[in-house]
Design a protein around this motif. Structure first.
Motif, mmCIF file in Angstrom:
data_model
loop_
_atom_site.group_PDB
_atom_site.id
_atom_site.type_symbol
_atom_site.label_atom_id
_atom_site.label_comp_id
_atom_site.label_asym_id
_atom_site.label_seq_id
_atom_site.Cartn_x
_atom_site.Cartn_y
_atom_site.Cartn_z
ATOM 1 N N VAL A 6 0.855 -1.191 0.000
ATOM 2 C CA VAL A 6 0.000 0.000 0.000
ATOM 3 C C VAL A 6 0.887 1.236 0.000
ATOM 4 O O VAL A 6 1.900 1.292 0.712
ATOM 5 C CB VAL A 6 -0.942 0.016 1.227
ATOM 6 C CG1 VAL A 6 -1.857 1.239 1.184
ATOM 7 C CG2 VAL A 6 -1.764 -1.262 1.287
ATOM 8 N N GLN A 7 0.447 2.227 -0.767
ATOM 9 C CA GLN A 7 1.172 3.509 -0.854
ATOM 10 C C GLN A 7 0.193 4.659 -0.693
ATOM 11 O O GLN A 7 -0.932 4.609 -1.214
ATOM 12 C CB GLN A 7 1.881 3.627 -2.201
ATOM 13 C CG GLN A 7 2.734 4.888 -2.352
ATOM 14 C CD GLN A 7 3.294 5.017 -3.763
ATOM 15 O OE1 GLN A 7 2.560 4.954 -4.746
ATOM 16 N NE2 GLN A 7 4.620 5.204 -3.861
ATOM 17 N N ALA A 8 0.604 5.682 0.042
ATOM 18 C CA ALA A 8 -0.199 6.897 0.194
ATOM 19 C C ALA A 8 0.146 7.863 -0.943
ATOM 20 O O ALA A 8 1.314 7.991 -1.330
ATOM 21 C CB ALA A 8 0.070 7.544 1.541
ATOM 22 N N LYS A 9 -0.878 8.562 -1.456
ATOM 23 C CA LYS A 9 -0.674 9.504 -2.558
ATOM 24 C C LYS A 9 -1.484 10.766 -2.306
ATOM 25 O O LYS A 9 -2.614 10.723 -1.830
ATOM 26 C CB LYS A 9 -1.114 8.891 -3.890
ATOM 27 C CG LYS A 9 -0.175 7.827 -4.434
ATOM 28 C CD LYS A 9 -0.573 7.433 -5.841
ATOM 29 C CE LYS A 9 0.433 6.471 -6.452
ATOM 30 N NZ LYS A 9 0.094 6.128 -7.849
ATOM 31 N N ALA A 10 -0.863 11.878 -2.658
ATOM 32 C CA ALA A 10 -1.542 13.176 -2.652
ATOM 33 C C ALA A 10 -1.000 13.954 -3.849
ATOM 34 O O ALA A 10 -0.201 13.435 -4.634
ATOM 35 C CB ALA A 10 -1.295 13.921 -1.344
ATOM 36 N N VAL A 11 -1.422 15.193 -4.009
ATOM 37 C CA VAL A 11 -0.981 15.979 -5.152
ATOM 38 C C VAL A 11 0.531 16.182 -5.085
ATOM 39 O O VAL A 11 1.047 16.776 -4.136
ATOM 40 C CB VAL A 11 -1.703 17.346 -5.185
ATOM 41 C CG1 VAL A 11 -1.217 18.167 -6.376
ATOM 42 C CG2 VAL A 11 -3.210 17.147 -5.252
ATOM 43 N N ASN A 12 1.236 15.633 -6.096
ATOM 44 C CA ASN A 12 2.694 15.767 -6.224
ATOM 45 C C ASN A 12 3.470 15.137 -5.064
ATOM 46 O O ASN A 12 4.647 15.463 -4.877
ATOM 47 C CB ASN A 12 3.103 17.240 -6.365
ATOM 48 C CG ASN A 12 2.536 17.866 -7.625
ATOM 49 O OD1 ASN A 12 2.412 17.189 -8.649
ATOM 50 N ND2 ASN A 12 2.167 19.133 -7.534
ATOM 51 N N HIS A 13 2.826 14.280 -4.281
ATOM 52 C CA HIS A 13 3.526 13.655 -3.155
ATOM 53 C C HIS A 13 3.110 12.187 -3.062
ATOM 54 O O HIS A 13 1.955 11.839 -3.313
ATOM 55 C CB HIS A 13 3.210 14.365 -1.839
ATOM 56 C CG HIS A 13 3.657 15.788 -1.797
ATOM 57 N ND1 HIS A 13 4.960 16.161 -1.683
ATOM 58 C CD2 HIS A 13 2.931 16.948 -1.867
ATOM 59 C CE1 HIS A 13 5.053 17.479 -1.666
ATOM 60 N NE2 HIS A 13 3.826 17.981 -1.786
ATOM 61 N N THR A 14 4.034 11.351 -2.692
ATOM 62 C CA THR A 14 3.759 9.936 -2.436
ATOM 63 C C THR A 14 4.542 9.509 -1.207
ATOM 64 O O THR A 14 5.438 10.212 -0.735
ATOM 65 C CB THR A 14 4.181 9.051 -3.628
ATOM 66 O OG1 THR A 14 5.570 9.236 -3.874
ATOM 67 C CG2 THR A 14 3.373 9.376 -4.876
#
Length: 276
Positions: free
Chosen positions: A99-107
């Motif tokens: 599992v990976q967390a993602k947001a705008v321009n960030h991981t």
């Protein structure tokens, strides 16, 4: 040197990491649980995770590499789980998930689960059980439970191999354990008539002994009085049948005898001789 020049020198001497986008905290407690061949991935977001973050899931098969995304779990939010039933196509294969967390321009970095095999790591839930009395025995009926999202998993019934029975006699709290091959209907024999027994059932397979027992199902064996009543009724039916048959034979024989006697006592007609 001015401030901008000093900053340039510092960047040249200490370059930033190759991937400066890895700035989100990674999730934790990534695990796969399975119940009646229903496979679910869960995870725990880091407390510092921003509220607009979503999470994506990938799986890795020991027979097919590389990592592959799970389309139905590419945009999860905190608190959601991922259903992996269709992703785990081969129940005998070994898998891992990450599992990976993602947001705008960030991981974040990936967090990987332990290895999982559907056949050996699933927990067999309680079967559907019913019992009924049959003289000095109990008739036990066992059915495969209905799965959550799959009405009947094609692999679930094939896994049922052996029944583990815990039998409790309520009158004196006597208990014993039985192992029977899996059948939809079985008999528990050599019980006392007219006594209540409660049966708890769990199942095992060739691959796993992880199982949950059913709730106790109770029934009375047939009482001795009931058995003797049945015997009396059957005896009376046999007696009436024999009597009816005897009366029928007597009636037929009597009719034949009456006809014979009547023929003997009736006067015979005299034949007259006619002269020409």
């Amino acid at each position: 040197m001015n401030g901008a020049e000093w900053l340039l020198v510092l960047l040249l001497l200490h370059p930033p990491p190759a991937d400066c986008r890895l700035s989100l905290p990674q999730p934790s407690n990534v695990s796969i649980t399975s119940y009646n061949m229903e496979h679910t991935l869960s995870f725990k977001p880091d407390p510092r995770t921003p509220p607009d973050t979503h999470f994506t899931v990938q799986i890795l098969s020991s027979r097919r590499k590389p990592w592959k995304p799970v389309p139905t779990c590419s945009w999860l939010v905190a608190g959601q789980t991922c259903n992996l039933n269709t992703a785990f196509k081969d129940p005998s294969d070994h898998y891992r998930a990450r599992v990976q967390a993602k947001a705008v321009n960030h991981t974040s970095r990936w967090t990987v689960s332990d290895q999982f095999q559907p056949l050996t790591d699933t927990v067999l839930g309680p079967p559907n059980v019913s019992v009924s009395g049959c003289g000095n025995c109990l008739v036990l009926q066992v059915r495969v439970p209905t799965a959550g999202t799959l009405k009947h998993d094609p692999h679930l019934k094939d896994m049922y191999w052996q029944l583990i029975l815990h039998v409790h006699r309520t009158r004196d709290d006597a208990r014993f354990r039985l192992q029977l091959p899996y059948k939809e209907e079985s008999r528990i024999t050599y019980l006392q008539p007219g006594v209540e027994y409660c049966v708890t059932v769990s199942v095992t397979s060739f691959f796993t002994h992880k199982s949950v027992s059913s709730k106790p199902q109770c029934a009375f064996t047939s009482s001795p009085a009931a058995q003797s009543s049945v015997c009396v009724v059957l005896g009376l039916l046999c007696a009436f049948s024999l009597l009816a048959l005897l009366l029928l034979v007597v009636a037929l024989y009597g009719s034949q005898l009456s006809i014979t006697l009547l023929g003997r006592h009736l006067p015979r007609p005299k034949l007259c001789k006619c002269s020409s």
